[in-house]
Design an enzyme around this catalytic site. Structure first.
Site, PDB file in Angstrom:
ATOM      1  N   PRO A   1       6.655 -39.834  -1.224  1.00  0.00           N
ATOM      2  CA  PRO A   1       7.391 -39.374  -2.137  1.00  0.00           C
ATOM      3  C   PRO A   1       8.140 -38.045  -1.379  1.00  0.00           C
ATOM      4  O   PRO A   1       7.478 -37.373  -0.518  1.00  0.00           O
ATOM      5  CB  PRO A   1       6.439 -38.903  -3.223  1.00  0.00           C
ATOM      6  CG  PRO A   1       5.364 -39.650  -2.960  1.00  0.00           C
ATOM      7  CD  PRO A   1       5.095 -40.000  -1.446  1.00  0.00           C
ATOM      8  N   GLU A   2       9.548 -37.930  -1.757  1.00  0.00           N
ATOM      9  CA  GLU A   2      10.176 -36.757  -1.517  1.00  0.00           C
ATOM     10  C   GLU A   2      10.529 -36.085  -2.401  1.00  0.00           C
ATOM     11  O   GLU A   2      10.183 -36.278  -3.587  1.00  0.00           O
ATOM     12  CB  GLU A   2      11.514 -37.426  -0.405  1.00  0.00           C
ATOM     13  CG  GLU A   2      10.992 -38.080   0.984  1.00  0.00           C
ATOM     14  CD  GLU A   2      12.111 -38.615   1.619  1.00  0.00           C
ATOM     15  OE1 GLU A   2      13.261 -37.758   1.739  1.00  0.00           O
ATOM     16  OE2 GLU A   2      12.072 -39.412   2.422  1.00  0.00           O
TER      17      GLU A   2
ATOM     18  N   ARG B   1      -4.616 -44.122  -0.204  1.00  0.00           N
ATOM     19  CA  ARG B   1      -4.626 -43.871   1.282  1.00  0.00           C
ATOM     20  C   ARG B   1      -5.052 -42.627   1.556  1.00  0.00           C
ATOM     21  O   ARG B   1      -5.638 -42.598   2.596  1.00  0.00           O
ATOM     22  CB  ARG B   1      -3.101 -43.993   1.895  1.00  0.00           C
ATOM     23  CG  ARG B   1      -2.569 -45.527   1.733  1.00  0.00           C
ATOM     24  CD  ARG B   1      -1.203 -45.439   2.462  1.00  0.00           C
ATOM     25  NE  ARG B   1      -1.421 -45.534   3.969  1.00  0.00           N
ATOM     26  CZ  ARG B   1      -0.623 -45.694   4.780  1.00  0.00           C
ATOM     27  NH1 ARG B   1       0.716 -45.719   4.528  1.00  0.00           N
ATOM     28  NH2 ARG B   1      -0.871 -45.594   6.286  1.00  0.00           N
TER      29      ARG B   1
ATOM     30  N   HIS C   1      -9.060 -46.367  -6.847  1.00  0.00           N
ATOM     31  CA  HIS C   1      -8.889 -45.032  -5.944  1.00  0.00           C
ATOM     32  C   HIS C   1      -8.608 -43.699  -6.620  1.00  0.00           C
ATOM     33  O   HIS C   1      -8.120 -43.009  -6.095  1.00  0.00           O
ATOM     34  CB  HIS C   1      -7.509 -45.390  -5.224  1.00  0.00           C
ATOM     35  CG  HIS C   1      -7.644 -46.641  -4.345  1.00  0.00           C
ATOM     36  ND1 HIS C   1      -8.588 -46.900  -3.203  1.00  0.00           N
ATOM     37  CD2 HIS C   1      -7.012 -48.018  -4.656  1.00  0.00           C
ATOM     38  CE1 HIS C   1      -8.283 -48.016  -2.756  1.00  0.00           C
ATOM     39  NE2 HIS C   1      -7.379 -48.726  -3.647  1.00  0.00           N
TER      40      HIS C   1
END
Length: 283
Positions: free
Chosen positions: A2-3, A117, A98
């Site tokens: 994400p930016e 992740r 997760h």
């Protein structure tokens, strides 16, 4: 990863869901998500607090907390890392595989922070904000300021712009797009850019980010489990109309024609990241 635009869209989505909510209980399910703080400390400091504001600084979601008597009670800084997701849903039911942190909220709701992740962080340490560069969407961000931030670095401008201490919130996609709009080669030495070129680049950065936010805001965020992964505004809710998706000028378009001059877009690796550019009209 994400930016700035993705985080800004997510913040705007979360604001009406979270502002005014009370955190009844906090569960830290993955200790690394809150380090260096201890999970018990984070849970204790969040319990019984009210979310007074949800904002953004660079790629961080920043939530201001207050006590029952409306006194400031610190901030929560949430960074999504490479694969983080955060959403508000009805309480009850199984948590996603997760899940790293869960806030039990008033109104039988809960906030879920999921991070497959494991690179995301949710902490209380605000010191990281002091190391960030200027916000590219601020009115004060201009060519002169950018010229000063680039300094005398011999780094390629593409690599230099990825440093969050130079400009906050930029990532690989939007640096590539901004350099194309500004007609500047990603291989130019940062120190060689003139103030006029920096002015062109600062304007390009702002335009590219604003366009991405505008397009992202047109797509409903649907985080419901069981319907597949929703990659921020690149996905859509099941059954909803297809929204306008972002069309990149150079990013991930290796070998395709440049939309400005028709030359073939090329890809190169800089600082371990892929750079996409037009060798014909970016100089």
């Amino acid at each position: 990863m994400p930016e700035l635009p993705e985080v800004e869209v997510l913040v705007r989505f979360l604001q009406p869901c979270l502002v005014g909510s009370w955190i009844r209980r906090c569960q830290v399910l993955r200790a690394r998500a809150v380090r260096p703080a201890a999970p018990e400390e984070v849970a204790r400091r969040l319990r019984g607090k009210r979310v007074a504001r949800v904002g953004r600084r660079a790629k961080y979601i920043v939530m201001d907390l207050t006590t029952e008597d409306s006194k400031p009670a610190g901030r929560v800084l949430l960074h999504l890392g490479m694969s983080g997701r955060v959403w508000v849903e009805a309480a009850g039911g199984p948590l996603p595989l997760h899940a790293a942190m869960v806030w039990e909220l008033d109104g039988d709701r809960r906030l879920v922070f999921s991070d497959p992740r494991g690179f995301g962080r949710c902490g209380l340490d605000e010191s990281v904000l002091t190391r960030l560069g200027p916000e590219p969407l601020d009115r004060t961000f201009n060519g002169r300021q950018l010229r000063l931030r680039l300094g005398e670095s011999r780094q390629a401008v593409k690599v230099r712009l990825l440093d969050q201490a130079v400009v906050a919130g930029l990532g690989n996609i939007y640096v590539s797009e901004s350099l194309w709009v500004a007609r500047i080669s990603p291989f130019r030495s940062a120190r060689d850019l003139t103030e006029r070129e920096c002015g062109r680049l600062a304007s390009a950065i702002r335009r590219v980010l604003q366009r991405a936010i505008r397009l992202g805001s047109t797509v409903p965020l649907d985080w419901a489990r069981g319907r597949g992964d929703r990659l921020f505004y690149f996905g859509r809710a099941e059954g909803s109309a297809v929204a306008v998706q972002e069309r990149f000028a150079v990013y991930d378009r290796e070998g395709q024609p440049c939309r400005r001059c028709g030359g073939a877009i090329r890809r190169a690796v800089q600082g371990g990241r892929s750079s996409y550019y037009c060798p014909h009209c970016q100089v």
